[in-house]
Design a protein around this motif. Structure first.
Motif, PDB file in Angstrom:
ATOM      1  N   VAL A  89      -8.224   8.902 -57.838  1.00 46.69           N
ATOM      2  CA  VAL A  89      -8.801   9.387 -56.590  1.00 46.69           C
ATOM      3  C   VAL A  89     -10.164  10.028 -56.842  1.00 46.69           C
ATOM      4  O   VAL A  89     -11.110   9.822 -56.092  1.00 46.69           O
ATOM      5  N   GLY A  90     -10.281  10.789 -57.924  1.00 44.01           N
ATOM      6  CA  GLY A  90     -11.571  11.393 -58.260  1.00 44.01           C
ATOM      7  C   GLY A  90     -12.634  10.350 -58.516  1.00 44.01           C
ATOM      8  O   GLY A  90     -13.789  10.515 -58.116  1.00 44.01           O
ATOM      9  N   GLY A  91     -12.268   9.276 -59.173  1.00 49.21           N
ATOM     10  CA  GLY A  91     -13.224   8.197 -59.403  1.00 49.21           C
ATOM     11  C   GLY A  91     -13.660   7.536 -58.113  1.00 49.21           C
ATOM     12  O   GLY A  91     -14.830   7.206 -57.939  1.00 49.21           O
ATOM     13  N   LEU A  92     -12.712   7.339 -57.201  1.00 40.94           N
ATOM     14  CA  LEU A  92     -13.057   6.739 -55.917  1.00 40.94           C
ATOM     15  C   LEU A  92     -13.965   7.650 -55.103  1.00 40.94           C
ATOM     16  O   LEU A  92     -14.929   7.191 -54.492  1.00 40.94           O
ATOM     17  N   VAL A  93     -13.662   8.952 -55.103  1.00 44.47           N
ATOM     18  CA  VAL A  93     -14.494   9.898 -54.359  1.00 44.47           C
ATOM     19  C   VAL A  93     -15.876   9.977 -54.980  1.00 44.47           C
ATOM     20  O   VAL A  93     -16.885  10.008 -54.276  1.00 44.47           O
ATOM     21  N   ALA A  94     -15.959   9.998 -56.296  1.00 48.44           N
ATOM     22  CA  ALA A  94     -17.259  10.065 -56.966  1.00 48.44           C
ATOM     23  C   ALA A  94     -18.086   8.821 -56.677  1.00 48.44           C
ATOM     24  O   ALA A  94     -19.303   8.899 -56.560  1.00 48.44           O
ATOM     25  N   ARG A  95     -17.451   7.686 -56.545  1.00 47.15           N
ATOM     26  CA  ARG A  95     -18.160   6.455 -56.263  1.00 47.15           C
ATOM     27  C   ARG A  95     -18.679   6.427 -54.831  1.00 47.15           C
ATOM     28  O   ARG A  95     -19.724   5.874 -54.552  1.00 47.15           O
ATOM     29  N   ARG A  96     -17.937   7.033 -53.918  1.00 46.92           N
ATOM     30  CA  ARG A  96     -18.329   7.000 -52.507  1.00 46.92           C
ATOM     31  C   ARG A  96     -19.298   8.110 -52.144  1.00 46.92           C
ATOM     32  O   ARG A  96     -20.000   8.009 -51.163  1.00 46.92           O
ATOM     33  N   THR A  97     -19.323   9.210 -52.910  1.00 48.31           N
ATOM     34  CA  THR A  97     -20.199  10.333 -52.615  1.00 48.31           C
ATOM     35  C   THR A  97     -21.546  10.099 -53.279  1.00 48.31           C
ATOM     36  O   THR A  97     -21.609   9.940 -54.493  1.00 48.31           O
TER      37      THR A  97
END
Length: 154
Positions: A89-97
């Motif tokens: 989830v952190g990777g997905l959020v970092a990619r989208r932010t």
């Protein structure tokens, strides 16, 4: 491991018998594969790798037995699952932010797509000065107009 040697020899004999049967039936490629598969356990035993694999299997079965009956192990498995989910989830959020610090810290970076849309400043007519245009609030756009002119946007 004295138990492993007879098992390896019996598997090798079985592989050689199957290879001979396949050879007689004319399936030469499959016979070579069966012979190679048959002598593999003996080779693993002679190199010591079979004992290593055996010990790993015993250790894995002991761990699995403890896993079923030990609540502390289940808590550990749960924490590992939480860690994996948080990582993904952190990777997905970092990619989208977007990386805002690098964009906002640039002194002359244009703010493309950021913030609310503003109305364009009214274009000044030929003879009118900026101070003489339509009253209050026009001075706010002076800086913006100057920045746009520097960039070649009018």
């Amino acid at each position: 491991m004295n138990v492993l040697l007879p098992v390896c020899i019996s598997l090798a004999v079985l592989g050689v018998v199957v290879a001979a049967l396949l050879w007689v039936r004319g399936r030469r490629g499959r016979a070579a594969q069966a012979f190679g598969f048959g002598v593999l356990p003996v080779g693993l035993y002679l190199t010591g790798l079979l004992e290593l694999v055996w010990d790993a299997g015993v250790a894995l079965s002991r761990w699995a037995g403890q896993l079923v009956f030990n609540p502390a192990v289940w808590a550990g498995v749960g924490l590992i699952g939480v860690a994996v989910v948080l990582w993904v989830v952190g990777g997905l959020v970092a990619r989208r932010t977007p990386a805002r610090k690098s964009v906002e810290s640039a002194p002359d970076a244009p703010a493309v797509g950021r913030g609310p849309r503003t109305k364009k400043a009214p274009k000044s007519t030929g003879g009118a000065t900026k101070a003489g245009t339509a009253g209050a609030g026009v001075g706010e756009f002076d800086d913006i107009e100057e920045l746009l002119r520097k960039r070649g946007i009018e």
